[in-house]
Write a protein that holds these residues in place. Structure first.
Motif, PDB file in Angstrom:
ATOM      1  N   THR A  65       0.822  -1.198   0.000  1.00 37.62           N
ATOM      2  CA  THR A  65       0.000   0.000   0.000  1.00 37.62           C
ATOM      3  C   THR A  65       0.858   1.251   0.000  1.00 37.62           C
ATOM      4  O   THR A  65       1.990   1.243   0.469  1.00 37.62           O
ATOM      5  N   THR A  67      -0.574   4.359   1.121  1.00 40.38           N
ATOM      6  CA  THR A  67      -1.042   5.275   2.161  1.00 40.38           C
ATOM      7  C   THR A  67      -1.474   4.498   3.394  1.00 40.38           C
ATOM      8  O   THR A  67      -1.792   3.312   3.314  1.00 40.38           O
ATOM      9  N   ASP A  70      -5.014   2.997   2.904  1.00 40.21           N
ATOM     10  CA  ASP A  70      -5.036   1.721   2.182  1.00 40.21           C
ATOM     11  C   ASP A  70      -4.494   0.598   3.055  1.00 40.21           C
ATOM     12  O   ASP A  70      -5.002  -0.517   3.046  1.00 40.21           O
ATOM     13  N   ASP A  71      -3.467   0.905   3.819  1.00 40.90           N
ATOM     14  CA  ASP A  71      -2.857  -0.048   4.740  1.00 40.90           C
ATOM     15  C   ASP A  71      -3.902  -0.524   5.750  1.00 40.90           C
ATOM     16  O   ASP A  71      -4.077  -1.721   5.977  1.00 40.90           O
ATOM     17  N   GLU A  73      -7.161  -0.444   5.516  1.00 36.66           N
ATOM     18  CA  GLU A  73      -8.209  -1.225   4.848  1.00 36.66           C
ATOM     19  C   GLU A  73      -7.736  -2.652   4.593  1.00 36.66           C
ATOM     20  O   GLU A  73      -8.490  -3.607   4.785  1.00 36.66           O
ATOM     21  N   GLN A  74      -6.487  -2.811   4.159  1.00 41.05           N
ATOM     22  CA  GLN A  74      -5.962  -4.157   3.920  1.00 41.05           C
ATOM     23  C   GLN A  74      -5.874  -4.932   5.235  1.00 41.05           C
ATOM     24  O   GLN A  74      -6.235  -6.103   5.295  1.00 41.05           O
ATOM     25  N   GLN A  77      -9.332  -6.027   6.276  1.00 48.67           N
ATOM     26  CA  GLN A  77      -9.809  -7.124   5.425  1.00 48.67           C
ATOM     27  C   GLN A  77      -9.178  -8.453   5.831  1.00 48.67           C
ATOM     28  O   GLN A  77      -9.854  -9.479   5.910  1.00 48.67           O
ATOM     29  N   TYR A  98      -5.627   5.946  12.101  1.00 48.51           N
ATOM     30  CA  TYR A  98      -5.406   4.599  11.565  1.00 48.51           C
ATOM     31  C   TYR A  98      -6.273   3.594  12.319  1.00 48.51           C
ATOM     32  O   TYR A  98      -6.962   2.767  11.718  1.00 48.51           O
ATOM     33  N   ARG A 101      -9.895   3.617  11.359  1.00 52.25           N
ATOM     34  CA  ARG A 101     -10.169   2.905  10.101  1.00 52.25           C
ATOM     35  C   ARG A 101     -10.216   1.395  10.325  1.00 52.25           C
ATOM     36  O   ARG A 101     -11.038   0.696   9.758  1.00 52.25           O
TER      37      ARG A 101
END
Length: 143
Positions: A65, A67, A70-71, A73-74, A77, A98, A101
């Motif tokens: 990732t 950002t 994105d980190d 979110e991964q 998941q 962070y 999120r």
């Protein structure tokens, strides 16, 4: 037989050092003793210890990732896909935004800090430094 998964988010590099990964590696060994399956999520950085973790027998996923968003979110998941009970965050640059999120995956979060006294959104906060006090470890716990 394992009883659950735990996701560990930490990095190491020439500039960041190895303490975060070393600490998390010790915690991962303790998790395995309790029949838990730790998995590491790390960024690819110069001088990182991803290979060392793999040599110890831990699964390691490389975050690809650009950002922190994105980190996160991964990470969320992976936690969802593995039905993780906990996400352990041991990183000097990750804090409230962070963690907020990551909270979307409904998994409990444990943050390990090294004296960076800023707000966190986690269920459990650990400050292993010698000067840590409850007054300077501010944690915002999700309701």
């Amino acid at each position: 037989m394992t009883v659950g998964s735990e996701v560990i988010r930490c990095d190491s590099s020439y500039t960041m050092g190895i303490g975060h990964v070393s600490r998390c590696s010790a915690l991962a060994v303790a998790m395995q003793r309790e029949q838990l399956e730790p998995i590491f999520l790390c960024r690819s950085l110069p001088g990182d210890l991803r290979g060392h973790l793999a040599e110890q027998g831990f699964p390691v996923l490389t975050l690809e990732t650009a950002t922190d968003g994105d980190d996160a979110e991964q990470l969320a998941q992976v936690a969802k896909n593995r039905n993780a009970h906990w996400i352990l965050l041991d990183h000097p640059e990750l804090a409230f935004d962070y963690e907020s999120r990551v909270a979307s995956c409904s998994t409990s979060a444990l943050a390990v800090i090294d004296g960076q006294y800023r707000s966190h959104r986690c269920n459990l906060l650990i400050n292993p430094t010698i000067h840590a006090t409850p007054e300077n470890c501010i944690a915002t716990v999700p309701s």
